[in-house]
Enzyme design. Sequence first.
Site, PDB file in Angstrom:
ATOM      1  N   ARG A  26      -2.855   8.447   6.503  1.00 13.45           N
ATOM      2  CA  ARG A  26      -1.606   9.155   6.175  1.00 13.45           C
ATOM      3  C   ARG A  26      -1.117   8.688   4.826  1.00 13.45           C
ATOM      4  O   ARG A  26      -0.980   7.483   4.610  1.00 13.45           O
ATOM      5  CB  ARG A  26      -0.492   8.783   7.173  1.00 13.45           C
ATOM      6  CG  ARG A  26      -0.654   9.292   8.528  1.00 13.45           C
ATOM      7  CD  ARG A  26       0.661   9.312   9.280  1.00 13.45           C
ATOM      8  NE  ARG A  26       1.466   8.100   9.245  1.00 13.45           N
ATOM      9  CZ  ARG A  26       2.640   7.985   9.832  1.00 13.45           C
ATOM     10  NH1 ARG A  26       3.150   9.012  10.487  1.00 13.45           N
ATOM     11  NH2 ARG A  26       3.314   6.865   9.784  1.00 13.45           N
ATOM     12  N   THR A  72       4.175  11.184   1.679  1.00 16.73           N
ATOM     13  CA  THR A  72       4.288  12.567   2.193  1.00 16.73           C
ATOM     14  C   THR A  72       3.973  12.665   3.684  1.00 16.73           C
ATOM     15  O   THR A  72       4.287  13.682   4.311  1.00 16.73           O
ATOM     16  CB  THR A  72       3.292  13.484   1.462  1.00 16.73           C
ATOM     17  OG1 THR A  72       1.957  13.040   1.778  1.00 16.73           O
ATOM     18  CG2 THR A  72       3.489  13.435  -0.046  1.00 16.73           C
ATOM     19  N   ASP A 101       2.266  -0.392  13.179  1.00 22.20           N
ATOM     20  CA  ASP A 101       1.081   0.225  12.565  1.00 22.20           C
ATOM     21  C   ASP A 101      -0.165  -0.240  13.326  1.00 22.20           C
ATOM     22  O   ASP A 101      -0.522  -1.423  13.286  1.00 22.20           O
ATOM     23  CB  ASP A 101       1.000  -0.182  11.086  1.00 22.20           C
ATOM     24  CG  ASP A 101      -0.121   0.541  10.377  1.00 22.20           C
ATOM     25  OD1 ASP A 101       0.162   1.266   9.405  1.00 22.20           O
ATOM     26  OD2 ASP A 101      -1.304   0.405  10.806  1.00 22.20           O
ATOM     27  N   ASP A 159      -3.057  -1.905  11.233  1.00 23.26           N
ATOM     28  CA  ASP A 159      -2.694  -3.251  10.771  1.00 23.26           C
ATOM     29  C   ASP A 159      -2.704  -4.251  11.922  1.00 23.26           C
ATOM     30  O   ASP A 159      -3.161  -5.389  11.774  1.00 23.26           O
ATOM     31  CB  ASP A 159      -1.294  -3.231  10.134  1.00 23.26           C
ATOM     32  CG  ASP A 159      -1.312  -2.620   8.741  1.00 23.26           C
ATOM     33  OD1 ASP A 159      -2.403  -2.472   8.171  1.00 23.26           O
ATOM     34  OD2 ASP A 159      -0.219  -2.298   8.239  1.00 23.26           O
TER      35      ASP A 159
HETATM   36  C1  PRP Z   1      -2.450   5.951  11.835  1.00 23.45           C
HETATM   37  C2  PRP Z   1      -3.011   6.299  13.192  1.00 23.45           C
HETATM   38  C3  PRP Z   1      -3.225   7.791  13.093  1.00 23.45           C
HETATM   39  C4  PRP Z   1      -2.092   8.227  12.215  1.00 23.45           C
HETATM   40  C5  PRP Z   1      -1.046   8.877  13.070  1.00 23.45           C
HETATM   41  O1  PRP Z   1      -3.442   5.869  10.888  1.00 23.45           O
HETATM   42  O2  PRP Z   1      -4.176   5.572  13.508  1.00 23.45           O
HETATM   43  O3  PRP Z   1      -4.467   8.139  12.514  1.00 23.45           O
HETATM   44  O4  PRP Z   1      -1.562   7.050  11.606  1.00 23.45           O
HETATM   45  O5  PRP Z   1      -0.014   9.389  12.299  1.00 23.45           O
HETATM   46  P1  PRP Z   1       0.273  10.952  12.172  1.00 23.45           P
HETATM   47  O6  PRP Z   1       0.221  11.513  13.566  1.00 23.45           O
HETATM   48  O7  PRP Z   1       1.659  10.993  11.594  1.00 23.45           O
HETATM   49  O8  PRP Z   1      -0.741  11.559  11.277  1.00 23.45           O
HETATM   50  P2  PRP Z   1      -3.146   5.429   9.366  1.00 23.45           P
HETATM   51  O9  PRP Z   1      -2.777   6.593   8.546  1.00 23.45           O
HETATM   52  O10 PRP Z   1      -2.162   4.296   9.385  1.00 23.45           O
HETATM   53  O11 PRP Z   1      -4.556   4.973   8.855  1.00 23.45           O
HETATM   54  P3  PRP Z   1      -5.407   3.657   9.217  1.00 23.45           P
HETATM   55  O12 PRP Z   1      -5.922   3.817  10.625  1.00 23.45           O
HETATM   56  O13 PRP Z   1      -6.505   3.694   8.220  1.00 23.45           O
HETATM   57  O14 PRP Z   1      -4.520   2.461   9.082  1.00 23.45           O
HETATM   58  N1  URA Z   2       0.705   5.343  12.716  1.00 19.56           N
HETATM   59  C1  URA Z   2       0.847   4.141  13.328  1.00 19.56           C
HETATM   60  O1  URA Z   2      -0.067   3.304  13.265  1.00 19.56           O
HETATM   61  N2  URA Z   2       1.987   3.879  13.964  1.00 19.56           N
HETATM   62  C2  URA Z   2       2.989   4.775  14.078  1.00 19.56           C
HETATM   63  O2  URA Z   2       4.019   4.471  14.706  1.00 19.56           O
HETATM   64  C3  URA Z   2       2.826   6.018  13.437  1.00 19.56           C
HETATM   65  C4  URA Z   2       1.669   6.287  12.785  1.00 19.56           C
END
Ligand code: PRP
Ligand code: URA
Length: 209
Positions: free
Chosen positions: A104, A108, A200, A203
């Site tokens: 994400r 945005t 997150d 993380d």
């Molecule tokens: C997190 C999670 C989803 C997304 C959900 O990933 O694992 O993929 O956010 O959010 P959304 O429904 O608003 O799209 P992130 O973008 O943090 O990526 P990462 O797994 O690489 O940390």
């Molecule tokens: N992605 C995450 O990892 N946590 C949230 O709460 C939303 C999006």
Amino acid sequence: MKNVTVVDHPLVQHKLTAMRRKETQPPEFRRLLREISVLLAYEVTRDLKLAATPIETPLTPMQAPSLVGPRPCLVSILRAGNGLLEGMLELLPEAAVGHIGIYRDHETLEAVEYYFKVPSDIAQRLVIVTDPMLATANSSTAAVERLKKAGAKDIRYVCLLAAPEGVRAFGAAHPDVPIFTAVVDEKLNERGYIVPGLGDAGDRLYGTK
Ligand code: PRP
Ligand code: URA
């Protein structure tokens, strides 16, 4: 929210509470997600088809139930989807595995794709997409769109936590794709995080905060 199955098994809920605690560290967070993913896999595969197969036990021949197609393909949305993938593979060891790299944009909240690899026979498979967090649903909606473009027809979506806003958005975009989740939380905050949530997921899985 008729497209959602909430897996409210007490073991799932208890382990999820431990994951939510802010003091839970990555090794325990990973272990708990792996354990929960086995229980979620049990639910998402509950209606798989069986057919009588002739076998012999040490005592006698019999017709015993065995799984019959379609063959499964697990698709992990990187990074955090990998936390759900491993436990699900324990229950479905023959499954093929696809990966979609999506993150994400922090400003945005739009989904940005950086990697896509799925088996070439995806159209013939039962596709189970894994990602612990369904927040705005931008990532999940984009991932499923991409899978459909690659030919996938029979798709299920498995997560751990969903926001009501995300469930509605995903259902509007992909009404044919059922969602399995451990819980639908209260809301999204102004930064697109699930509340009360667990923070997150990537993380917390990999200690990158
Ligand atoms: C997190 C999670 C989803 C997304 C959900 O990933 O694992 O993929 O956010 O959010 P959304 O429904 O608003 O799209 P992130 O973008 O943090 O990526 P990462 O797994 O690489 O940390
Ligand atoms: N992605 C995450 O990892 N946590 C949230 O709460 C939303 C999006």
